[in-house]
Design a protein around this motif. Structure first.
Motif, short mmCIF file in Angstrom:
data_model
loop_
_atom_site.label_atom_id
_atom_site.label_comp_id
_atom_site.label_asym_id
_atom_site.label_seq_id
_atom_site.Cartn_x
_atom_site.Cartn_y
_atom_site.Cartn_z
N GLU A 158 10.20 19.59 158.88
CA GLU A 158 9.28 18.47 158.65
C GLU A 158 9.97 17.22 158.14
N GLY A 159 11.09 17.38 157.48
CA GLY A 159 11.78 16.22 156.95
C GLY A 159 12.77 16.59 155.85
N VAL A 160 13.30 15.57 155.20
CA VAL A 160 14.29 15.76 154.14
C VAL A 160 13.59 16.22 152.87
N THR A 161 14.16 17.24 152.23
CA THR A 161 13.62 17.71 150.95
C THR A 161 14.48 17.27 149.77
N CYS A 162 15.75 16.96 150.01
CA CYS A 162 16.63 16.51 148.93
C CYS A 162 17.72 15.61 149.52
N ARG A 163 17.94 14.46 148.91
CA ARG A 163 18.91 13.50 149.41
C ARG A 163 20.27 13.65 148.72
N ARG A 164 21.30 13.16 149.44
CA ARG A 164 22.68 13.17 148.93
C ARG A 164 23.04 14.50 148.31
N TRP A 165 22.80 15.54 149.10
CA TRP A 165 23.14 16.91 148.76
C TRP A 165 22.20 17.45 147.69
N ASN A 166 22.39 17.05 146.44
CA ASN A 166 21.48 17.54 145.38
C ASN A 166 21.26 16.45 144.34
N TRP A 167 21.03 15.24 144.83
CA TRP A 167 20.81 14.11 143.93
C TRP A 167 19.32 13.88 143.65
N ARG A 168 18.52 13.80 144.68
CA ARG A 168 17.13 13.38 144.51
C ARG A 168 16.21 14.21 145.39
N GLN A 169 15.31 14.95 144.74
CA GLN A 169 14.38 15.82 145.46
C GLN A 169 13.12 15.06 145.85
N GLY A 170 12.58 15.41 147.00
CA GLY A 170 11.33 14.81 147.45
C GLY A 170 10.12 15.47 146.82
#
Length: 223
Positions: A158-170
């Motif tokens: 469905e899409g990204v759940t966490c950006r920049r590996w483990n920086w920012r969770q959706g």
């Protein structure tokens, strides 16, 4: 659920020593954050700054190789350790999030938690095309952003759940007070050993069983 962690187009060479551990739990008990004693997260860094600890330093080097700026977008473990060392303490979110944050600081190791009822299909660690949607909050309003092309992200169908590996969770798959089924993802790079990774997972399981005596918990390596 099927968990897959791959880097597209042979990019696994950027993190050849990357290992994952997945702790999947069902019938969990969650609720508001409390001040109840939890796992001991007051580990010593021997006077070093967080980014100088060997495992966190290795993550910085890997993130730099991915094209990220680790001083601006710190991985979750380093950010939390820094917060603790400034006496701010750990953030209070809910029982499950507070637990995995404490484990992350204790070892220290990035730990993520996802609501498996909200994961759509297979989850992967991939380089973004820049087109994938990332549901987040900006200015107290839910919004959709897009990662930068080439950014390493955690992604499901469905899409990204966490950006920049483990920086920012959706917001879509994060653990809320209503979450009862979850997967907790623990990652290590050398010089952290597999044994140390497994010890972190074992401590997480121990506390999950204390919080949720009836939970069904399995531990394994994602496919």
């Amino acid at each position: 659920m099927a968990l897959a962690f791959t880097l597209a187009d042979g990019e696994s060479t950027l993190a050849p020593a990357l290992s994952h551990l997945a702790v999947e739990a069902r019938s969990l008990v969650n609720g508001p954050a409390t001040t109840t004693a939890g796992p001991c997260w007051t580990r010593r860094l021997d006077g070093r700054a967080p980014h100088e600890a060997p495992h966190l330093a290795a993550r910085r080097d890997t993130c730099t190789a991915f094209g990220a700026k680790p001083s601006r977008t710190r991985n979750s473990a380093e950010a939390l350790v820094r917060r603790v060392l400034t006496d701010a303490g750990l953030p209070r979110i809910n029982l499950l999030v507070d637990l995995y944050n404490a484990i992350g600081v204790a070892h220290p190791i990035p730990v993520g938690g996802e609501d498996t009822d909200r994961i759509n299909g297979t989850m992967q660690l991939v380089r973004s095309t820049g087109q994938e949607p990332f549901a987040t909050v900006a200015g107290s309003e839910e919004t959709v952003e897009h990662p930068e092309p080439g950014e390493v992200v955690r992604y499901d169908d469905e899409g990204v759940t966490c950006r920049r590996w483990n920086w920012r969770q959706g917001v879509r798959t994060r653990l809320t007070e209503e979450s009862v089924n979850a997967v907790f993802l623990l990652e290590r790079l050398a010089p952290m050993t597999i044994g140390e990774l497994e010890a972190a997972g074992a401590e997480l399981v121990e506390w999950l069983e204390k919080l949720s005596p009836g939970a069904r918990i399995t531990v394994g390596t994602p496919e």
